[in-house]
Design a protein around this motif. Structure first.
Motif, PDB file in Angstrom:
ATOM      1  N   TYR A  18       0.822  -1.212   0.000  1.00 43.84           N
ATOM      2  CA  TYR A  18       0.000   0.000   0.000  1.00 43.84           C
ATOM      3  C   TYR A  18       0.860   1.267   0.000  1.00 43.84           C
ATOM      4  O   TYR A  18       0.658   2.163  -0.819  1.00 43.84           O
ATOM      5  CB  TYR A  18      -0.934  -0.010   1.216  1.00 43.84           C
ATOM      6  N   ASP A  19       1.822   1.345   0.918  1.00 42.26           N
ATOM      7  CA  ASP A  19       2.635   2.557   1.042  1.00 42.26           C
ATOM      8  C   ASP A  19       3.471   2.825  -0.210  1.00 42.26           C
ATOM      9  O   ASP A  19       3.626   3.978  -0.627  1.00 42.26           O
ATOM     10  CB  ASP A  19       3.547   2.481   2.262  1.00 42.26           C
ATOM     11  N   ASP A  20       4.003   1.769  -0.805  1.00 42.15           N
ATOM     12  CA  ASP A  20       4.808   1.929  -2.016  1.00 42.15           C
ATOM     13  C   ASP A  20       3.959   2.427  -3.184  1.00 42.15           C
ATOM     14  O   ASP A  20       4.378   3.299  -3.939  1.00 42.15           O
ATOM     15  CB  ASP A  20       5.487   0.618  -2.387  1.00 42.15           C
ATOM     16  N   MET A  21       2.778   1.852  -3.326  1.00 39.44           N
ATOM     17  CA  MET A  21       1.892   2.269  -4.420  1.00 39.44           C
ATOM     18  C   MET A  21       1.396   3.682  -4.190  1.00 39.44           C
ATOM     19  O   MET A  21       1.263   4.459  -5.141  1.00 39.44           O
ATOM     20  CB  MET A  21       0.729   1.283  -4.570  1.00 39.44           C
ATOM     21  N   VAL A  27       3.439  10.668  -6.772  1.00 41.70           N
ATOM     22  CA  VAL A  27       4.428  11.227  -7.699  1.00 41.70           C
ATOM     23  C   VAL A  27       3.790  11.503  -9.058  1.00 41.70           C
ATOM     24  O   VAL A  27       3.998  12.572  -9.645  1.00 41.70           O
ATOM     25  CB  VAL A  27       5.643  10.290  -7.840  1.00 41.70           C
ATOM     26  N   PHE A  28       2.999  10.571  -9.557  1.00 52.87           N
ATOM     27  CA  PHE A  28       2.317  10.795 -10.833  1.00 52.87           C
ATOM     28  C   PHE A  28       1.389  12.005 -10.753  1.00 52.87           C
ATOM     29  O   PHE A  28       1.325  12.811 -11.676  1.00 52.87           O
ATOM     30  CB  PHE A  28       1.516   9.557 -11.256  1.00 52.87           C
ATOM     31  N   ILE A  45      -9.851   3.214  -4.636  1.00 53.53           N
ATOM     32  CA  ILE A  45      -9.625   1.791  -4.906  1.00 53.53           C
ATOM     33  C   ILE A  45      -8.622   1.220  -3.909  1.00 53.53           C
ATOM     34  O   ILE A  45      -8.827   0.138  -3.346  1.00 53.53           O
ATOM     35  CB  ILE A  45      -9.126   1.578  -6.352  1.00 53.53           C
ATOM     36  N   MET A  46      -7.555   1.956  -3.673  1.00 52.20           N
ATOM     37  CA  MET A  46      -6.533   1.487  -2.737  1.00 52.20           C
ATOM     38  C   MET A  46      -7.087   1.360  -1.318  1.00 52.20           C
ATOM     39  O   MET A  46      -6.823   0.384  -0.624  1.00 52.20           O
ATOM     40  CB  MET A  46      -5.325   2.438  -2.750  1.00 52.20           C
ATOM     41  N   ASP A  47      -7.855   2.337  -0.894  1.00 53.72           N
ATOM     42  CA  ASP A  47      -8.451   2.303   0.446  1.00 53.72           C
ATOM     43  C   ASP A  47      -9.445   1.156   0.582  1.00 53.72           C
ATOM     44  O   ASP A  47      -9.502   0.508   1.615  1.00 53.72           O
ATOM     45  CB  ASP A  47      -9.117   3.629   0.775  1.00 53.72           C
ATOM     46  N   ALA A  48     -10.201   0.884  -0.465  1.00 55.55           N
ATOM     47  CA  ALA A  48     -11.172  -0.206  -0.433  1.00 55.55           C
ATOM     48  C   ALA A  48     -10.446  -1.548  -0.284  1.00 55.55           C
ATOM     49  O   ALA A  48     -10.905  -2.427   0.450  1.00 55.55           O
ATOM     50  CB  ALA A  48     -12.018  -0.195  -1.697  1.00 55.55           C
ATOM     51  N   GLN A  49      -9.327  -1.703  -0.963  1.00 55.19           N
ATOM     52  CA  GLN A  49      -8.563  -2.949  -0.859  1.00 55.19           C
ATOM     53  C   GLN A  49      -7.936  -3.092   0.512  1.00 55.19           C
ATOM     54  O   GLN A  49      -7.824  -4.188   1.048  1.00 55.19           O
ATOM     55  CB  GLN A  49      -7.473  -2.992  -1.916  1.00 55.19           C
TER      56      GLN A  49
END
Length: 52
Positions: A18-21, A27-28, A45-49
């Protein structure tokens, strides 16, 4: 494939922790490679996962 689609692909397949993504997405976004709505959608999406 757009930056958004690539990030979405990586998130859905859980290729990074999670932290790396989150760093990659930030950055993007900071480099204007993601629109505001795309950035928000990726974070959602990340929070849901993370909560599953």
């Amino acid at each position: 494939m757009t930056v958004y689609q690539l990030c979405e692909f990586l998130i859905e397949r859980k290729r990074y922790m999670y932290d790396d993504m989150l760093k990659k997405v930030n950055v993007f976004y900071a480099n204007n490679q993601l629109a505001d709505d795309e950035y928000t959608e990726l974070l959602t999406i990340m929070d849901a996962q993370k909560t599953v």
